[in-house]
Design an enzyme around this catalytic site. Structure first.
Site, PDB file in Angstrom:
ATOM      1  CG  ASP A  73      -1.696   1.025   1.332  1.00 40.71           C
ATOM      2  OD1 ASP A  73      -2.407   1.495   0.451  1.00 40.71           O
ATOM      3  OD2 ASP A  73      -1.732   1.724   2.673  1.00 40.71           O
TER       4      ASP A  73
ATOM      5  CB  ALA B 154      -1.464   7.107   2.364  1.00 40.50           C
TER       6      ALA B 154
ATOM      7  CB  ALA C  21     -12.303  11.209   8.187  1.00 42.44           C
TER       8      ALA C  21
ATOM      9  CG  MET D  83      -7.617   4.964   5.355  1.00 35.68           C
ATOM     10  SD  MET D  83      -8.230   6.362   4.204  1.00 35.68           S
ATOM     11  CE  MET D  83      -8.637   7.989   5.602  1.00 35.68           C
TER      12      MET D  83
ATOM     13  CE  LYS E  94      -8.215   7.789  -0.942  1.00 35.04           C
ATOM     14  NZ  LYS E  94      -8.041   7.005   0.376  1.00 35.04           N
TER      15      LYS E  94
ATOM     16  CG  HIS F 205     -13.347   6.820   2.590  1.00 36.04           C
ATOM     17  ND1 HIS F 205     -12.165   6.448   2.935  1.00 36.04           N
ATOM     18  CD2 HIS F 205     -13.749   7.387   3.456  1.00 36.04           C
ATOM     19  CE1 HIS F 205     -11.873   6.751   4.225  1.00 36.04           C
ATOM     20  NE2 HIS F 205     -13.191   7.661   4.723  1.00 36.04           N
TER      21      HIS F 205
ATOM     22  NE  ARG G 243      -6.116  -1.178  -1.462  1.00 39.32           N
ATOM     23  CZ  ARG G 243      -5.451  -0.542  -0.927  1.00 39.32           C
ATOM     24  NH1 ARG G 243      -5.638   0.509  -0.022  1.00 39.32           N
ATOM     25  NH2 ARG G 243      -3.978  -0.348  -1.246  1.00 39.32           N
TER      26      ARG G 243
ATOM     27  CG  ASP H 145      -2.392   1.842   6.513  1.00 37.54           C
ATOM     28  OD1 ASP H 145      -2.513   1.747   5.330  1.00 37.54           O
ATOM     29  OD2 ASP H 145      -2.928   3.060   7.051  1.00 37.54           O
TER      30      ASP H 145
END
Length: 275
Positions: free
Chosen positions: A15, A17, A48, A52, A56, A59, A163, A189
């Site tokens: 990944d 970030a 928020a 994750m 986006k 999300h 994902r 993460d």
């Protein structure tokens, strides 16, 4: 022709970030807060961070589906947020993200050296992200300025599904010329990122402290007292439990030991799908 399981790993799919760059995964989270605020809807950093790892748009849709956020939107606009409303927020999110991505572009301390060691051991370095390509291009360019370049990059809008679907991880398998998914490790993460790797049939490694789950800067992480860090690890391990990562480690810098262990397991005939 008979099937022979791989005897050692061939690739690591990383990944971005919270894994290789942006310790604490701040770049996306703060922009979600700012994008919603422009529609007079308050979203906290903790809220928020919840979904994750997803693409986006998805999300934002997930955030809008949360009852407390949907109620805030209803108070502001007199209706629940529709897909068109999600798209409107997404369209504001994107330029904000592109504008501010450089603020959180630093490599995670030690990551460059760790990835270099993996390459010396013959591993190919794939990568994927919840960022769309227009953002990913900038992330990749900034990382290159700091000395890091993956062998392949897949953005969330370059596959039919992001994902937790396995498409991005499998796109790396194809591009890197890997002959068996069991010879790959997915490192992430977030829960959706671990599910991605699991569904792709790969070994999976969840990062506990460098990313979204802990949500601290590197300095904040280092400053945690031992008992605080132990409590945070316990909380985050529980958060990941349902996604069934094969390993949980603090940061990418512990990955070489995991790679060595997986190679031993492969040599014994173990496979990630059965673990």
């Amino acid at each position: 022709m008979n099937y022979e399981h791989p005897k050692q790993l061939q690739a690591v799919v990383l990944d971005w970030a919270g894994t290789v760059v942006d310790f604490g995964s701040f770049a996306p989270t703060q922009i979600f807060v700012e994008a919603f605020a422009e529609f007079d809807v308050q979203v906290s950093i903790d809220e928020a961070r919840g979904p994750m790892g997803m693409g986006k748009w998805d999300h934002i849709r997930s955030l809008c589906d949360q009852p407390q956020i949907a109620e805030r939107y209803r108070k502001a606009f007199g209706r629940a947020p529709s897909d068109d409303d999600v798209t409107a927020i997404y369209n504001r999110f994107m330029p904000l993200q592109i504008e501010k991505i450089a603020t959180h572009s630093a490599l995670i301390p030690g990551a460059l050296e760790t990835i270099g060691a993996l390459r010396k051991d013959g591993l190919k370095i794939g990568s994927c992200s919840g960022y769309p390509k227009v953002v990913m291009d900038k992330v990749v360019a900034l990382a290159a300025q700091n000395g890091y370049a993956a062998d392949h990059v897949v953005a969330t809008d370059e596959t039919p599904n992001g994902r937790p679907w396995p498409a991005q991880a499998l796109a790396n398998v194809i591009a890197l010329g890997i002959d068996d998914v069991a010879a790959c490790v997915k490192v992430d993460d977030t829960v959706p990122g671990i599910l991605e790797g699991r569904r792709a049939g790969m070994w999976t490694v969840a990062l506990v402290c460098s990313g979204n789950a802990l949500g601290l800067t590197y300095e904040g992480y280092q400053a945690l007292a031992a008992d605080q860090l132990a409590n945070e690890r316990k909380r985050i391990h529980a958060m990941f439990e349902g996604s069934r990562p094969h390993y949980l480690i603090d940061t990418i810098n512990e990955l070489p030991a995991v790679i060595a262990d997986i190679n031993c397991r492969l040599a014994r005939g173990e496979m990630p799908q059965a673990a």
